[in-house]
Design an enzyme around this catalytic site. Structure first.
Site, PDB file in Angstrom:
ATOM      1  N   HIS A   1       0.830  -1.203   0.000  1.00  0.00           N
ATOM      2  CA  HIS A   1       0.000   0.000   0.000  1.00  0.00           C
ATOM      3  C   HIS A   1       0.865   1.254   0.000  1.00  0.00           C
ATOM      4  CE1 HIS A   1      -3.489   2.450   0.895  1.00  0.00           C
ATOM      5  NE2 HIS A   1      -2.838   3.001   1.904  1.00  0.00           N
TER       6      HIS A   1
ATOM      7  N   ASP B   1      -5.086   2.446  -4.799  1.00  0.00           N
ATOM      8  CA  ASP B   1      -4.740   3.461  -3.792  1.00  0.00           C
ATOM      9  C   ASP B   1      -4.966   4.868  -4.345  1.00  0.00           C
ATOM     10  OD1 ASP B   1      -3.990   1.478  -2.032  1.00  0.00           O
ATOM     11  OD2 ASP B   1      -1.846   1.690  -2.400  1.00  0.00           O
TER      12      ASP B   1
END
Length: 154
Positions: free
Chosen positions: A72, A84
């Protein structure tokens, strides 16, 4: 030109519309959004999740869309999930409104986000910079008050 939309709904009074537009597979996708019902003057995690499934609420959307198996990160990071999108910022009325371009989000091709879900989270995304393992998976953005499936428009 391919266009898509996700209508966000949930059980916490949060709702909105997210629009996507891409001219060709090699071009970036423009994402525009207007989301209401959030806390005022806040930042909220904003992601594309793997599944277009809301059978058990937004939890059914699964993890962030991550076809390249990265950790992430922020939308500006080289290492990040396709899904994201960082944080949206709300105004004094709890409304988040804006737009941006993203080169990893695709409406065309093998990593298309069409049929997947957009989720607005109840907390701020730490952009993978937290000191926990969860930060590298979810950004510690918290519960999912609203979501919607990305569908093609004409």
């Amino acid at each position: 030109m391919v266009q898509a939309v996700a209508v966000l709904k949930g059980d916490a009074g949060v709702s909105g519309v997210v629009k996507f537009e891409q001219a060709s597979e090699s071009e970036p996708t423009t994402v525009s959004y207007e989301i209401a019902g959030n806390s005022p003057n806040a930042e909220r995690g904003f992601h594309i999740h793997e599944f277009g499934d809301a059978t058990n609420g937004c939890v059914s959307a699964g993890p962030h869309f991550n076809p390249f198996k990265k950790t992430h990160g922020a939308p500006t990071d080289e290492v990040r999930h396709v899904g994201d999108m960082g944080n949206v910022k709300t105004d004094e009325n709890g409304v988040a409104k804006g737009s941006f371009k993203d080169s990893l989000i695709k409406l065309i091709g093998p990593t298309s986000v069409v049929g997947r879900s957009v989720v607005i989270h109840a907390g701020q995304d730490d952009l993978g910079k937290g000191d926990t393992e969860e930060s590298l998976k979810t950004g510690n953005a918290g519960p999912r008050p609203a979501c919607g499936v990305i569908g093609l428009t004409n």
